[in-house]
Design a protein around this motif. Structure first.
Motif: not given
Length: 361
Positions: A117-121, A135-149
């Motif tokens: 949960s990317l709660v900080d930009p 090589g570990i894939p990372v996904f954001a869920y519930n909260a996302d970093a803003p575009a341009g972060s």
């Protein structure tokens, strides 16, 4: 082997009650054949490829918050389908340093995939980049970093938070023609809720109507939130609407509306999420609406994205998924109150919830 996910006890009342995912998996497996025989259902052909037992780590900002009970059930159900182990970790109090430590531990343990949960930009940019480099894939869920972060996560699975705020803003326009409106938020700036308040303000300010918008920070705990909501109302009794962008504050708005009889005085109110107290007070006519962001799907879909990415060698996905928005009002709250399911986090039981009749969009 990674720890299986721990879930709150049935009903979601105790914040620290847990059940073992393995126990549910056994009961599901034991009952599946019998259920199919009774219903006349033919089991689906096994189509999943042979693969290592993936270890999927979910890093959360409020690990004991009952909102995420349904998310954890969604994680568990999807992991059971694809054959994966999961871990639920992070921070109880939205402390970024604790979440980063959890990400670092997952990298060191060579997790198959990580969801955050990317709660900080910006705080998670470096650990996410290190995971990807390993090589570990990372996904954001519930909260996302803003575009341009600068965050390089592969995809976001969750509600379109700014659009959700805009839709709440449109509902406010329908309920309150003008005057003082309070927009209440537990923790200003936190990326799982700040975009909602930004979206609501955007609609109200562009409406051309005369609104006085008060932004009210309420705090991270229910007791603090309730105190802040009551204090705000008592100091601003000319307010025409109280609208929250987080679950805890929404419940507190509803309780304040009930205590002071505000609906009868023409004050309107609404917010987010499906806490039981909120639903009961909507049914009683004290709150106009709450918004369901479907937390079960935020867990289920994230596991499926992790799995398909891993088994396809990265050829499938990643894909942005908006888990949607549903307004819950007095007119449609009854099924939420009458049915206890893991899809809304109110029961641990695996069950088919039958429905009938026309579907209204």
């Amino acid at each position: 082997m990674a720890n299986r996910i721990k879930l709150p006890a049935p009903g979601g009342v105790g914040r620290r009650g847990v059940v073992q995912a393995a126990a549910l998996g056994v009961s599901l497996g034991a009952s599946l054949a019998a259920s199919q025989a009774v219903l006349g259902v033919r089991p689906a052909r096994a189509a999943l490829p042979a693969h290592p037992r993936f270890r999927l780590v979910f890093v959360n900002h409020v690990t004991t918050n009952p909102f995420f009970t349904a998310t954890q059930y969604g994680i568990q159900d999807a992991a059971e389908l694809v054959g994966a182990d999961t871990q639920w970790t992070g921070s109880e109090n939205s402390i970024a340093a604790e979440m980063i430590s959890a990400i670092n531990a997952a990298i060191a343990a060579k997790a198959s995939a990580i969801a955050v949960s990317l709660v900080d930009p910006h705080a998670f940019n470096e650990p996410v980049a290190r995971a990807l480099a390993a090589g570990i894939p990372v996904f954001a869920y519930n909260a996302d970093a803003p575009a341009g972060s600068g965050n390089k996560r592969l995809a976001y699975i969750g509600q379109d938070l700014f659009k959700a705020g805009q839709m709440m803003g449109q509902r406010i326009l329908d309920l309150v023609p003008g005057g003082r409106v309070a927009l209440l938020i537990a923790t200003p700036g936190q990326l799982n809720i700040q975009p909602r308040i930004d979206g609501a303000q955007d609609v109200l300010r562009k409406s051309g109507r005369s609104y006085q918008i008060d932004i009210v920070a309420t705090g991270a705990t229910v007791n603090e939130e309730l105190s802040k909501v009551k204090a705000y109302y008592l100091g601003h009794q000319d307010v025409k609407g109280l609208f929250s962008v987080d679950g805890g504050t929404t419940q507190c708005v509803a309780e304040t509306m009930e205590q002071y009889g505000l609906a009868a005085k023409g004050v309107r109110g609404g917010g987010f999420d499906l806490l039981p107290r909120t639903l009961h007070l909507i049914d009683a006519g004290h709150l106009d609406f709450t918004i369901d962001q479907q937390p079960y799907l935020q867990g289920f879909y994230t596991v499926m994205e992790m799995y398909t990415y891993l088994v396809s060698g990265g050829l499938v996905g990643p894909a942005e998924i908006n888990t949607g928005l549903k307004f819950v009002t007095k007119g449609n709250v009854a099924p939420y109150l009458a049915t206890k399911t893991r899809y809304e986090g109110s029961s641990s039981a695996a069950q088919l919830v039958a429905r009938s009749g026309a579907i209204q969009s």
